[in-house]
Design an enzyme around this catalytic site. Sequence first.
Site, PDB file in Angstrom:
ATOM      1  N   LYS A  26     -64.254 -18.924  24.522  1.00 34.26           N
ATOM      2  CA  LYS A  26     -62.910 -18.773  25.098  1.00 34.26           C
ATOM      3  C   LYS A  26     -62.968 -18.138  26.489  1.00 34.26           C
ATOM      4  O   LYS A  26     -62.195 -18.513  27.371  1.00 34.26           O
ATOM      5  CB  LYS A  26     -62.013 -17.967  24.151  1.00 34.26           C
ATOM      6  CG  LYS A  26     -61.613 -18.733  22.898  1.00 34.26           C
ATOM      7  CD  LYS A  26     -61.030 -20.093  23.232  1.00 34.26           C
ATOM      8  CE  LYS A  26     -60.128 -20.680  22.170  1.00 34.26           C
ATOM      9  NZ  LYS A  26     -59.710 -22.062  22.527  1.00 34.26           N
ATOM     10  N   TYR A  52     -66.792 -17.554  19.165  1.00 33.95           N
ATOM     11  CA  TYR A  52     -65.465 -17.993  19.645  1.00 33.95           C
ATOM     12  C   TYR A  52     -65.085 -17.238  20.928  1.00 33.95           C
ATOM     13  O   TYR A  52     -64.589 -17.823  21.894  1.00 33.95           O
ATOM     14  CB  TYR A  52     -64.481 -17.721  18.515  1.00 33.95           C
ATOM     15  CG  TYR A  52     -63.046 -18.095  18.751  1.00 33.95           C
ATOM     16  CD1 TYR A  52     -62.635 -19.433  18.730  1.00 33.95           C
ATOM     17  CD2 TYR A  52     -62.079 -17.105  18.934  1.00 33.95           C
ATOM     18  CE1 TYR A  52     -61.303 -19.755  18.899  1.00 33.95           C
ATOM     19  CE2 TYR A  52     -60.747 -17.429  19.099  1.00 33.95           C
ATOM     20  CZ  TYR A  52     -60.357 -18.757  19.079  1.00 33.95           C
ATOM     21  OH  TYR A  52     -59.040 -19.077  19.247  1.00 33.95           O
TER      22      TYR A  52
HETATM   23  P1  NAD Z   1     -54.744 -25.521  14.559  1.00 31.98           P
HETATM   24  O1  NAD Z   1     -55.913 -25.460  13.649  1.00 31.98           O
HETATM   25  O2  NAD Z   1     -53.401 -25.653  13.959  1.00 31.98           O
HETATM   26  O3  NAD Z   1     -54.915 -26.680  15.626  1.00 31.98           O
HETATM   27  C1  NAD Z   1     -56.148 -27.066  16.163  1.00 31.98           C
HETATM   28  C2  NAD Z   1     -56.277 -28.570  16.003  1.00 31.98           C
HETATM   29  O4  NAD Z   1     -57.478 -28.984  16.665  1.00 31.98           O
HETATM   30  C3  NAD Z   1     -56.388 -29.019  14.549  1.00 31.98           C
HETATM   31  O5  NAD Z   1     -55.332 -29.928  14.245  1.00 31.98           O
HETATM   32  C4  NAD Z   1     -57.760 -29.672  14.465  1.00 31.98           C
HETATM   33  O6  NAD Z   1     -57.819 -30.802  13.605  1.00 31.98           O
HETATM   34  C5  NAD Z   1     -58.012 -30.050  15.916  1.00 31.98           C
HETATM   35  N1  NAD Z   1     -59.440 -30.187  16.206  1.00 31.98           N
HETATM   36  C6  NAD Z   1     -60.448 -29.403  15.764  1.00 31.98           C
HETATM   37  N2  NAD Z   1     -61.619 -29.832  16.246  1.00 31.98           N
HETATM   38  C7  NAD Z   1     -61.347 -30.916  17.015  1.00 31.98           C
HETATM   39  C8  NAD Z   1     -62.148 -31.778  17.797  1.00 31.98           C
HETATM   40  N3  NAD Z   1     -63.478 -31.627  17.857  1.00 31.98           N
HETATM   41  N4  NAD Z   1     -61.537 -32.768  18.487  1.00 31.98           N
HETATM   42  C9  NAD Z   1     -60.202 -32.947  18.419  1.00 31.98           C
HETATM   43  N5  NAD Z   1     -59.395 -32.165  17.668  1.00 31.98           N
HETATM   44  C10 NAD Z   1     -59.960 -31.157  16.991  1.00 31.98           C
HETATM   45  O7  NAD Z   1     -54.823 -24.195  15.456  1.00 31.98           O
HETATM   46  P2  NAD Z   1     -53.918 -23.606  16.632  1.00 31.98           P
HETATM   47  O8  NAD Z   1     -53.693 -22.180  16.324  1.00 31.98           O
HETATM   48  O9  NAD Z   1     -52.747 -24.474  16.927  1.00 31.98           O
HETATM   49  O10 NAD Z   1     -54.973 -23.626  17.841  1.00 31.98           O
HETATM   50  C11 NAD Z   1     -54.811 -24.356  19.032  1.00 31.98           C
HETATM   51  C12 NAD Z   1     -55.667 -23.714  20.098  1.00 31.98           C
HETATM   52  O11 NAD Z   1     -55.196 -22.413  20.413  1.00 31.98           O
HETATM   53  C13 NAD Z   1     -57.143 -23.535  19.727  1.00 31.98           C
HETATM   54  O12 NAD Z   1     -57.948 -23.795  20.854  1.00 31.98           O
HETATM   55  C14 NAD Z   1     -57.235 -22.080  19.348  1.00 31.98           C
HETATM   56  O13 NAD Z   1     -58.545 -21.580  19.500  1.00 31.98           O
HETATM   57  C15 NAD Z   1     -56.263 -21.497  20.348  1.00 31.98           C
HETATM   58  N6  NAD Z   1     -55.749 -20.174  20.002  1.00 31.98           N
HETATM   59  C16 NAD Z   1     -54.864 -20.047  18.985  1.00 31.98           C
HETATM   60  C17 NAD Z   1     -54.373 -18.778  18.699  1.00 31.98           C
HETATM   61  C18 NAD Z   1     -53.346 -18.565  17.634  1.00 31.98           C
HETATM   62  O14 NAD Z   1     -52.849 -17.412  17.517  1.00 31.98           O
HETATM   63  N7  NAD Z   1     -52.964 -19.592  16.865  1.00 31.98           N
HETATM   64  C19 NAD Z   1     -54.816 -17.654  19.417  1.00 31.98           C
HETATM   65  C20 NAD Z   1     -55.711 -17.838  20.454  1.00 31.98           C
HETATM   66  C21 NAD Z   1     -56.166 -19.108  20.742  1.00 31.98           C
END
Ligand code: NAD
Length: 305
Positions: free
Chosen positions: A166, A162
């Site tokens: 990223k 990951y």
């Molecule tokens: P989340 O799991 O709630 O949302 C991610 C969504 O992406 C899910 O609804 C999932 O179904 C969808 N998804 C997964 N694979 C997919 C694909 N191949 N095509 C289309 N949709 C797909 O998680 P989140 O925390 O809202 O994450 C959103 C983004 O933020 C991600 O890229 C995550 O890596 C990044 N991120 C989140 C955090 C955090 O603290 N939540 C921190 C750093 C980065």
Amino acid sequence: MDQLRYDGRVAVVTGAGGGLGKAYALLLASRGAKVVVNDLGSARDGSGKSNFADAVVKEIKDKGGVAVADYNSVVEGEKIIKTAIDNFGRIDILINNAGILRDKSFLKLPEQDWDLIQAVHLKGAYKTTHAAWDYFRKQKYGRVIMTASNAGIYGNFGQSNYSAAKMGLVGFANTLALEGDKYNIKVNTIVPTAASRLTEDILPPEMFQAMKPELIAPVVAYMVHESFEDNGAVIDSTLGYANKLHYVRSLGTPLKKKPSDPVTIESVKQFWPQVVDMKNAKHFEKIAEVSIDLAQKLQEFEDRA
Ligand code: NAD
């Protein structure tokens, strides 16, 4: 201040069926954007498929907004952009947000968990952005967001796959920002920390309650507004705060006393404290500035000799 609006703009938000993407989609739609709510509807590890996007589209429509659901994987990002074109005739904003986790310590990390993470985060962002790029260029307008993570910037145990993906997105955004600039395409990166199913067993419960995705959505929405001029920025946001991140470079040092001296392993060791001394470290905006700086330093060194 006048309300910032997105009337006439078409936004694609990937992974918008829940978490951060849902908050972005709802906010943009509430300010007039037509939104493609993309979500494959997979589990946190990328397995399975369901129609998460439907509930978000319904919520947008119930509030008087315009949205369409798209269930494609970002790995087939061209289909998601086609949904925008087929339904709304254009694409102005692309928020690359879809993401999954396959955490394991490196020794136990199987190749398929490496490949899947790169495919969804890095190749997925490539596929959507590549499909949208020609539309952006022709209309001389585009706003793109990449989603990075503190796991990439600082490293995080068990997240080598990951972290690599990223940070790959930061490099990707750096070059797209340069290539897109003369077409008024701005490519910036968000580093979010928010309560979602990705973080429910990672963040302490009191923090989880406070870290609402809705506190990050206005930051991302501003970063895709037509008035937003920054390009290639990396913005870290959580808890209603935002910070800019960038690399700095130490002043460095010649690795020899006189120009005629050789550079040896021993001379590198001798000068190492100056190599890593970050006291007067500088930030460079462009690769050319680094070359100019190096050439100037070499010249000064030769002149001193
Ligand atoms: P989340 O799991 O709630 O949302 C991610 C969504 O992406 C899910 O609804 C999932 O179904 C969808 N998804 C997964 N694979 C997919 C694909 N191949 N095509 C289309 N949709 C797909 O998680 P989140 O925390 O809202 O994450 C959103 C983004 O933020 C991600 O890229 C995550 O890596 C990044 N991120 C989140 C955090 C955090 O603290 N939540 C921190 C750093 C980065």
